[in-house]
Design an enzyme around this catalytic site. Structure first.
Site, PDB file in Angstrom:
ATOM      1  N   SER A 109     -10.834  -2.843   5.373  1.00 20.92           N
ATOM      2  CA  SER A 109      -9.489  -2.296   5.195  1.00 20.92           C
ATOM      3  C   SER A 109      -8.960  -1.753   6.518  1.00 20.92           C
ATOM      4  CB  SER A 109      -9.559  -1.171   4.167  1.00 20.92           C
ATOM      5  OG  SER A 109      -8.334  -0.497   4.090  1.00 20.92           O
ATOM      6  N   SER A 110      -7.653  -1.533   6.564  1.00 21.76           N
ATOM      7  CA  SER A 110      -7.052  -0.839   7.709  1.00 21.76           C
ATOM      8  C   SER A 110      -6.563   0.543   7.311  1.00 21.76           C
ATOM      9  CB  SER A 110      -5.859  -1.639   8.238  1.00 21.76           C
ATOM     10  OG  SER A 110      -6.267  -2.903   8.682  1.00 21.76           O
ATOM     11  N   GLY A 147      -0.726  -2.937   5.734  1.00 20.92           N
ATOM     12  CA  GLY A 147      -1.799  -3.774   6.295  1.00 20.92           C
ATOM     13  C   GLY A 147      -2.263  -3.230   7.643  1.00 20.92           C
ATOM     14  N   THR A 174       0.840  -1.176   0.000  1.00 15.88           N
ATOM     15  CA  THR A 174       0.000   0.000   0.000  1.00 15.88           C
ATOM     16  C   THR A 174       0.892   1.249   0.000  1.00 15.88           C
ATOM     17  OG1 THR A 174      -1.640  -1.268   1.190  1.00 15.88           O
ATOM     18  CG2 THR A 174      -1.900   1.103   1.342  1.00 15.88           C
TER      19      THR A 174
HETATM   20  N1  GLY Z   1      -4.859  -3.970   1.845  1.00 16.00           N
HETATM   21  C1  GLY Z   1      -4.620  -3.358   3.063  1.00 16.00           C
HETATM   22  C2  GLY Z   1      -5.825  -2.724   3.655  1.00 16.00           C
HETATM   23  O1  GLY Z   1      -6.651  -2.200   2.941  1.00 16.00           O
HETATM   24  O2  GLY Z   1      -5.955  -2.764   4.844  1.00 16.00           O
END
Ligand code: GLY
Length: 563
Positions: A446-447, A468, A375
């Site tokens: 999501s985080s 993440g 990300t």
């Molecule tokens: N893919 C990481 C999130 O959206 O938390």
């Protein structure tokens, strides 16, 4: 003469950019990203009369070229904006599951098969980043979107020197990329045999796609050639995404989540992100502790914040999901609820958190539509008062690894962010339940936590992170370091990081944490995992004189620059 004196003062105090990315006495705005070419693209947007929103869009499109293993228009994003007129807007460009997705689509013989939720056709959700950028540009930007697309297309055409992280990611995903001929042609055959930092990557097809978007508009992506090509490829590769899924994709403008912490207002991203809810919940849990007196690298500080993280992540696993499909309790944000949970925190030893809490009115007061380092996060701000925090993602490195022939666009693997089976961890080791089970057209939890902090209605910090679930911890720690310890964005980003996500019961700490502190934490019962480094956050905030200043995570090769 007085200008010369203020120039020297600014230079000495670090308020004048010195990295060559832009300099001048007038601070028009600031940009912070993980990649200097993307930071420069944001600055160019400001220079050519754009505002912080245009700068953020330029960063996003350019990151899709130069940092394409992390994010791009084949993925999704969340954008939190504070506009010059004081409005706060949160744009949800999260991927959705295709209409043919089913709850058990990743089970084989009753067991989760992680490979298919992470690589290839079934891993792909319908991308929302492009819809979000187009909306933000139309509603809040000043420059034509086609100008920003053309600038990013030129970078893709010209090529760029890959950085160390890009080279590492190519090595770690080489075998998976090799399974998809189009991806292999770009990311393996398109580079020397043993790619290393400095090798040049050109992406002619991606440039072509950006130009097709510039010429034909967003419909090219969602209703035209691209959607059609993806649908055709999916059909012959066992996928379930169709052109109709693209046509029905909707970016959603949601109500931000809001909280307060020691007199500051925290504004962040609502579900389907868990980020905003839990950053605010953890701040609520910590408000009753005198963190400043503990010191920001002490065993007491790490212990108390970890205990709060555990309680919040236990709630995440039970309660959080797409609010359009699952009832997500608003009570998670209440101070009284945090006060109740905080009573479980003991100073002398690590607690055993066996299950989630029960927020007030959990069944009736719910969010609704009406109201490992992957990300990327970038922040921008301008002098007019527009501030942007945007986190964008393909999910894991190179997403699903799929590039549909001729498009150059990597597709995400965000289907893995669903809970494929209750209690079975996903790529990030996160467990979830019914609230985050797969359903057609639902958004995976999501985080990502693009967050703004305001004082008396005025923004003082734009922050977020990649990685993440550690996104939540990193964002939280930058806020604590800013508000409790009075640190500058640069200091706050450099501070030691740690993370606990309830399950597995592991406290991850950076190796720079003092040996004495590590021993003390072990004595209190924390099972420690020592990491070289944790995460990648970016921030724009204010310096001691109240001037805009940005910072990129010192753990990476990003840059921040002002104009
Ligand atoms: N893919 C990481 C999130 O959206 O938390």
């Amino acid at each position: 003469m007085s200008r010369l004196i203020s120039f020297i003062v600014l230079l000495l105090t670090g308020r004048l950019t010195t990295d060559g990315a832009g300099s001048g006495l007038i601070s028009k705005g600031w940009v912070a990203t993980v990649q200097p070419i993307a930071t420069q693209a944001g600055l160019e947007a400001l220079k050519s009369g754009g505002n912080a929103v245009d700068a953020a869009i330029a960063c996003a499109l350019t990151l899709g070229v130069v940092d394409g293993h992390n994010s791009g228009i084949g993925g999704g994003c969340f954008m939190t904006l504070r506009l010059a007129d004081g409005r706060v807007v949160t744009l949800d460009g999260r991927e959705t599951a295709p209409a043919r997705a089913t709850k058990d689509m990743f089970l084989r013989d009753g067991k989760v098969e992680a490979r298919i939720s992470q690589d290839g056709a079934l891993a792909v959700g319908i991308p929302g980043e492009m819809a979000t950028l187009a909306y933000a540009s139309r509603r809040f930007g000043r420059l034509p979107l086609r100008q920003l697309l053309e600038a990013a297309a030129q970078v893709a055409d010209r090529g760029f020197a890959i950085d160390r992280q890009y080279a590492n990611r190519l090595h770690s995903t080489r075998d998976q990329l090799a399974s998809f001929p189009e991806s292999a042609a770009i990311f393996i055959q398109g580079l020397p045999h043993n790619p290393k930092e400095g090798d040049r990557l050109r992406q002619a097809d991606l440039a072509h796609s950006y130009r097709a978007l510039a010429t034909n508009g967003i419909d090219w992506f969602y209703k035209g050639t691209f959607a059609h090509d993806v649908g055709t490829w999916m059909k012959s590769h066992g996928g379930s995404v169709t052109a109709a899924d693209f046509a029905s994709y909707e970016m959603v403008s949601r109500e931000p989540v809001r909280g307060t912490y020691r007199g500051y207002e925290i504004v962040s991203f609502p579900p389907p992100s868990s980020g905003g809810v839990h950053v605010i919940q953890i701040l609520n849990l910590l408000e009753g502790f005198n963190l400043r007196a503990m010191g920001d690298s002490s065993a007491d500080f790490v212990h108390v914040v970890t205990e709060a993280m555990k309680l919040a992540f236990a709630d995440r696993a039970k309660w959080l999901g797409d609010p359009d499909f699952a009832p997500v309790p608003r009570g998670l944000l209440r101070k009284e609820y945090a006060g109740e949970l905080a009573q479980r925190i003991r100073l002398d030893r690590a607690s055993v958190v066996t299950e989630a809490g029960h927020p007030p009115q959990a069944e009736t007061d719910v969010f609704s539509r009406e109201q490992k380092r992957h990300t990327t996060h970038f922040s921008t701000a301008d002098l007019e008062g527009n501030w942007v925090a945007c986190t964008a993602s393909l999910n894991t490195s190179f997403g699903s690894k799929v590039v549909v022939p001729g498009t150059g666009i990597l597709l995400n693997n965000h289907m893995d962010d669903f809970s494929a089976q209750a209690g079975v961890p996903n790529y990030f080791g996160l467990v979830g339940g019914e609230a985050n089970a797969i359903e057609a057209r639902k958004r995976p939890l999501s985080s990502m936590s693009p967050t703004l902090v305001l004082k008396n209605g005025r923004p003082i910090l734009s922050v977020g992170a990649a990685g993440g679930p550690t996104i939540i911890s990193q964002t939280l720690l930058v806020i604590l370091r800013t508000l409790d310890f009075g640190q500058s964005p640069r200091e706050a980003l450099a501070g030691i990081r740690f993370h606990h996500q309830w399950k597995p019961n592991e406290l991850h700490v950076e190796k720079t944490l003092g040996k004495g502190v590590i021993k003390e934490l072990q004595k209190r019962g924390h099972p420690l995992v020592v990491e070289d480094s944790l995460g990648a956050a970016q921030a724009v905030g204010l310096d001691a004189q109240g001037q805009l200043i940005g910072a990129a995570d010192p753990r990476g090769q990003g840059s921040a620059a002002g104009l």
